[in-house]
Write a protein that holds these residues in place. Structure first.
Motif, PDB file in Angstrom:
ATOM      1  N   LYS A  91       7.388  -0.711  40.855  1.00 17.95           N
ATOM      2  CA  LYS A  91       7.890  -1.911  41.540  1.00 17.95           C
ATOM      3  C   LYS A  91       6.909  -3.076  41.427  1.00 17.95           C
ATOM      4  CE  LYS A  91      10.430   0.860  44.877  1.00 17.95           C
ATOM      5  NZ  LYS A  91      10.311   1.446  46.220  1.00 17.95           N
ATOM      6  N   LYS A  92       5.671  -2.746  41.029  1.00 17.63           N
ATOM      7  CA  LYS A  92       4.635  -3.786  40.951  1.00 17.63           C
ATOM      8  C   LYS A  92       4.524  -4.314  39.522  1.00 17.63           C
ATOM      9  CE  LYS A  92      -0.257  -4.311  42.038  1.00 17.63           C
ATOM     10  NZ  LYS A  92      -1.495  -3.528  41.857  1.00 17.63           N
ATOM     11  N   LEU A  93       4.292  -3.399  38.565  1.00 22.05           N
ATOM     12  CA  LEU A  93       4.167  -3.777  37.156  1.00 22.05           C
ATOM     13  C   LEU A  93       4.266  -2.504  36.328  1.00 22.05           C
ATOM     14  CD1 LEU A  93       3.470  -6.293  35.341  1.00 22.05           C
ATOM     15  CD2 LEU A  93       1.083  -5.539  35.448  1.00 22.05           C
ATOM     16  N   MET A  94       5.169  -2.504  35.329  1.00 21.15           N
ATOM     17  CA  MET A  94       5.311  -1.305  34.504  1.00 21.15           C
ATOM     18  C   MET A  94       4.623  -1.444  33.162  1.00 21.15           C
ATOM     19  SD  MET A  94       9.222  -0.029  35.278  1.00 21.15           S
ATOM     20  CE  MET A  94       9.380   1.083  33.919  1.00 21.15           C
ATOM     21  N   HIS A  95       4.747  -2.611  32.561  1.00 25.31           N
ATOM     22  CA  HIS A  95       4.313  -2.706  31.177  1.00 25.31           C
ATOM     23  C   HIS A  95       4.026  -4.150  30.799  1.00 25.31           C
ATOM     24  CE1 HIS A  95       4.126  -1.485  26.956  1.00 25.31           C
ATOM     25  NE2 HIS A  95       4.748  -2.615  26.702  1.00 25.31           N
ATOM     26  N   VAL A  96       2.899  -4.354  30.122  1.00 24.61           N
ATOM     27  CA  VAL A  96       2.632  -5.700  29.591  1.00 24.61           C
ATOM     28  C   VAL A  96       2.135  -5.645  28.156  1.00 24.61           C
ATOM     29  CG1 VAL A  96       2.160  -6.876  31.771  1.00 24.61           C
ATOM     30  CG2 VAL A  96       0.290  -5.713  30.573  1.00 24.61           C
ATOM     31  N   SER A  97       1.929  -4.457  27.589  1.00 24.04           N
ATOM     32  CA  SER A  97       1.405  -4.228  26.237  1.00 24.04           C
ATOM     33  C   SER A  97      -0.117  -4.153  26.246  1.00 24.04           C
ATOM     34  CB  SER A  97       1.856  -5.281  25.226  1.00 24.04           C
ATOM     35  OG  SER A  97       0.963  -6.384  25.231  1.00 24.04           O
ATOM     36  N   ASN A  98      -0.638  -3.763  25.105  1.00 25.60           N
ATOM     37  CA  ASN A  98      -2.095  -3.607  24.966  1.00 25.60           C
ATOM     38  C   ASN A  98      -2.797  -4.911  24.582  1.00 25.60           C
ATOM     39  OD1 ASN A  98      -3.111  -0.865  25.549  1.00 25.60           O
ATOM     40  ND2 ASN A  98      -1.477  -0.269  24.157  1.00 25.60           N
ATOM     41  N   LEU A  99      -2.052  -6.010  24.593  1.00 25.78           N
ATOM     42  CA  LEU A  99      -2.684  -7.309  24.280  1.00 25.78           C
ATOM     43  C   LEU A  99      -3.458  -7.844  25.474  1.00 25.78           C
ATOM     44  CD1 LEU A  99       0.245  -9.068  22.363  1.00 25.78           C
ATOM     45  CD2 LEU A  99      -1.580  -7.615  21.450  1.00 25.78           C
ATOM     46  N   ASP A 293     -16.511   4.445  17.605  1.00 25.70           N
ATOM     47  CA  ASP A 293     -16.848   3.099  17.148  1.00 25.70           C
ATOM     48  C   ASP A 293     -16.497   2.855  15.676  1.00 25.70           C
ATOM     49  OD1 ASP A 293     -17.554   2.365  19.666  1.00 25.70           O
ATOM     50  OD2 ASP A 293     -19.723   2.592  19.373  1.00 25.70           O
ATOM     51  N   ALA A 294     -15.985   3.876  14.974  1.00 27.83           N
ATOM     52  CA  ALA A 294     -15.477   3.656  13.612  1.00 27.83           C
ATOM     53  C   ALA A 294     -14.220   2.778  13.624  1.00 27.83           C
ATOM     54  CB  ALA A 294     -15.171   4.999  12.930  1.00 27.83           C
ATOM     55  N   PHE A 295     -13.524   2.744  14.762  1.00 29.23           N
ATOM     56  CA  PHE A 295     -12.330   1.891  14.883  1.00 29.23           C
ATOM     57  C   PHE A 295     -12.722   0.443  15.186  1.00 29.23           C
ATOM     58  CE2 PHE A 295      -8.809   5.109  16.341  1.00 29.23           C
ATOM     59  CZ  PHE A 295      -8.388   5.260  15.032  1.00 29.23           C
ATOM     60  N   SER A 296     -12.064  -0.506  14.509  1.00 30.13           N
ATOM     61  CA  SER A 296     -12.231  -1.928  14.828  1.00 30.13           C
ATOM     62  C   SER A 296     -10.876  -2.474  15.270  1.00 30.13           C
ATOM     63  CB  SER A 296     -12.659  -2.714  13.586  1.00 30.13           C
ATOM     64  OG  SER A 296     -13.745  -2.085  12.962  1.00 30.13           O
ATOM     65  N   PRO A 297     -10.872  -3.638  15.929  1.00 30.57           N
ATOM     66  CA  PRO A 297      -9.583  -4.219  16.347  1.00 30.57           C
ATOM     67  C   PRO A 297      -8.620  -4.310  15.165  1.00 30.57           C
ATOM     68  CG  PRO A 297     -11.382  -5.414  17.367  1.00 30.57           C
ATOM     69  CD  PRO A 297     -12.008  -4.424  16.408  1.00 30.57           C
ATOM     70  N   GLY A 298      -7.385  -3.848  15.384  1.00 28.44           N
ATOM     71  CA  GLY A 298      -6.369  -3.865  14.339  1.00 28.44           C
ATOM     72  C   GLY A 298      -6.192  -2.535  13.628  1.00 28.44           C
ATOM     73  N   ASP A 299      -7.176  -1.621  13.765  1.00 33.00           N
ATOM     74  CA  ASP A 299      -7.088  -0.342  13.062  1.00 33.00           C
ATOM     75  C   ASP A 299      -5.983   0.568  13.597  1.00 33.00           C
ATOM     76  OD1 ASP A 299      -9.011  -0.692  11.170  1.00 33.00           O
ATOM     77  OD2 ASP A 299     -10.633   0.212  12.349  1.00 33.00           O
ATOM     78  N   HIS A 300      -5.752   0.513  14.888  1.00 31.00           N
ATOM     79  CA  HIS A 300      -4.771   1.407  15.468  1.00 31.00           C
ATOM     80  C   HIS A 300      -4.136   0.701  16.648  1.00 31.00           C
ATOM     81  CE1 HIS A 300      -2.719   5.130  15.829  1.00 31.00           C
ATOM     82  NE2 HIS A 300      -3.330   5.581  16.900  1.00 31.00           N
TER      83      HIS A 300
END
Ligand SMILES: *Cc1c(COP(=O)(O)O)cnc(C)c1O
Length: 416
Positions: A91-99, A293-300
Motif C-alpha cells: 500500500k506504500k510502494l511496490m516497485h520503482v525499478s533499479n534505477l 567487483d568484476a561487475f560494472s554498471p550496465g553488466d547485469h
C-alpha cells in the motif's frame, strides 16, 4: 479519469469488473489443461488456502504439507508477520525499478552478507535460475579479467541449477538440455562425489566449479565432506571460483543459514532463492567483494529484482528466523525424522541434512506411495519411481513427523 478505478479502496470496484474464478477441482483442472502449456503433470488437487503446516483444498480437506511449495514456505503458510509486511508495503510502494534507491534493499543485502559470513556484495533477482545466471555471468566476467584462457564452468552430475538456457546447460542431467539444443557452451560435468575425477577436471580452462552441497532435485544426495573440502582446496590452488548453489539448501533448511557451513569452506559465490521470500518470488547472488567487483554498471540488470516489496518481505522473513531458535529446531527435528524413517521396514537409504530429507523404497513405487499419502492428506514429493523427498516448513514439529511415519507404515502394511 475514473475515480472508482483509481481508488485505492478495492471495495469501490463494481463487482462486475472482477473475473469470476472457478473454485471446483473439475473446472480448474479442465481450464488448466486447455489453457496452460503442458509443462507439468499436476496432481488432482487444487489448494485454496494454508495455515502453518497445513494446506486446505477447494473441498475444505486438510493436508499436512511436508513439501512447503518445493522448500519455499519455511515459516509455513500465512505467516502473520510476512503477510502484514506484504500488505503494508504494497500500500506504500511496490516497485520503482533499479534505477533508483529504495529503503530496505541495503539492509536485506547486509543481512544476507552477514549470513554468508565474509565481506561481500549482493545482486537481487526473482528466482533460483536467475540467481545462478547472475553467478555464471559474474564468474565469466571475473574470468575474462583474471584467467583469460579459461572458458568453462564445471558442475557435478546429478545436479540441478534451473531451467533457463544457461542453467540447463549447467545442470548435470543432460536430459534437461538435450531437447533445447544447441546447448549453451562453456559447461562441463564431473561425477558427483568423485575426488579423483575432480582433480583431473579442474584445470587451466576452468573459471569456476559450481555445486549443490546437497543435491535436492535429483533425490537429496549430500556431498561428502572430503569431496567439498577437496574441491575448495583445488579451487584455491588453481585460481578457480567456488560457487555453491544454495537455492534449495539455504535459509536454514540444513540447520545452518547456508548448507556450505556444514563443510568448513568459504565459497566465492553463493546463490539463494526458494525460502528467502517465504513464497514471494525472489533470488539473490552473494559474492566475495573481490569477485563481486568484476561487475560494472550496465553488466547485469533486472526490472523486478530486489524491488521494494520483495526486500521488505525478505527482511520480515529473516527477522522471523532471527527471533526463533531455528538452527537447533531444524537440526533436532531433522535428525528425529531421519531416525524414525529409517526404522520403517521397506524404507532404506534415508539421507539428508536438517529438514531436507530423501529416502528410497526397497520394494515398491515411490510414486504410488506419494499418491496414497496425498489421498490420506499428506503432501510429499516423489522423484521418479524410487525416491521420496520431503522439504517440510522449518516450523515442523516431531508430531508431524510421527504422522508421516504412521501413514507410511500403514501404506506398507496394506501392500503385504
Ligand atoms: C529450485 C532450484 C533452482 C531453480 O530455482 P527456480 O526458482 O525454479 O528458478 C536452482 N538450483 C537449485 C539447487 C534448486 O533447487
Amino acid at each position: 479519469m475514473n475515480d472508482e478505478i483509481n481508488s485505492a479502496d478495492s471495495s469501490a470496484h463494481p463487482a462486475s469488473v472482477h473475473t469470476a474464478v472457478a473454485t471446483d477441482l473439475t473446472t480448474i483442472e479442465k481450464l488448466d489443461s486447455e489453457k496452460l502449456m503442458h509443462t507439468y503433470k499436476r496432481k488432482p488437487v487444487a489448494f485454496d488456502h494454508g495455515q502453518g503446516m497445513h494446506l486446505y483444498d477447494t473441498d475444505g480437506k486438510e493436508y499436512l504439507d511436508l513439501l512447503s511449495g518445493l522448500g519455499t514456505m519455511g515459516l509455513g503458510h500465512s505467516n502473520k508477520a510476512v503477510s502484514d509486511t506484504l500488505c503494508d508495503q504494497s500500500k506504500k510502494l511496490m516497485h520503482v525499478s533499479n534505477l533508483y534507491h529504495v529503503e530496505g534493499r541495503g539492509e536485506l543485502a547486509s543481512a544476507l552478507i552477514a549470513l554468508y559470513g565474509q565481506p561481500g556484495k549482493v545482486f537481487f533477482g526473482n528466482s533460483g535460475a536467475e540467481a545462478n545466471e547472475c553467478a555464471i555471468k559474474l564468474a565469466r566476467k571475473w574470468g575474462h579479467a583474471n584467467k583469460p584462457a579459461a572458458d568453462t564452468i564445471v558442475t557435478a552430475t546429478g545436479s540441478f541449477h534451473g531451467r533457463t538456457l544457461a542453467t540447463i546447460a549447467a545442470t548435470g542431467q543432460p536430459e534437461f538440455a538435450r531437447p533445447f539444443a544447441p546447448i549453451t557452451p562453456g559447461f562441463a560435468h564431473t561425477p558427483f562425489n568423485d575426488v579423483e575425477a575432480l582433480d583431473v577436471m579442474l584445470g587451466e580452462k576452468t573459471i569456476a566449479f559450481m555445486i549443490e552441497v546437497v543435491q535436492g532435485e535429483s533425490g537429496v544426495w549430500p556431498a561428502t565432506k572430503e569431496y567439498v573440502q577437496t574441491a575448495a582446496e583445488l579451487c584455491k590452488q588453481r585460481d578457480i571460483l567456488f560457487i555453491v548453489d544454495e537455492v534449495q539448501s539455504g535459509i536454514y533448511r540444513s540447520g545452518k543459514p547456508f548448507a556450505f557451513q556444514h563443510f568448513g569452506i568459504a565459497p566465492d559465490i553463493i546463490t539463494s532463492a526458494k525460502a528467502l521470500g517465504n513464497g514471494f518470488p525472489v533470488g539473490a547472488t552473494i559474492a566475495r567483494t573481490s569477485v563481486a567487483d568484476a561487475f560494472s554498471p550496465g553488466d547485469h540488470g533486472t526490472t523486478f529484482g530486489g524491488n521494494v516489496l520483495a526486500c521488505a518481505v525478505c527482511l520480515a522473513v529473516l527477522d522471523c528466523y532471527k527471533a526463533m531458535d531455528i538452527e537447533e529446531h531444524v537440526t533436532n527435528v531433522g535428525a528425529y525424522a531421519r531416525k524414525r524413517l529409517a526404522e520403517i521396514p521397506g524404507v532404506c537409504d534415508v539421507r539428508g541434512i536438517g529438514l531436507m530429507i530423501g529416502f528410497t523404497f526397497s520394494d515398491f513405487s515411490a510414486q504410488e506411495c506419494a499418491e496414497e499419502l496425498l489421498a490420506n492428506g499428506i503432501v510429499v514429493n516423489a522423484i521418479g519411481d524410487s525416491y521420496i523427498r520431503i522439504l517440510p516448513p522449518l516450523i515442523c514439529e516431531y508430531a508431524h513427523i510421527d504422522t508421516l511415519v504412521s501413514a507410511i507404515n500403514a501404506i506398507i502394511e496394506n501392500k503385504k
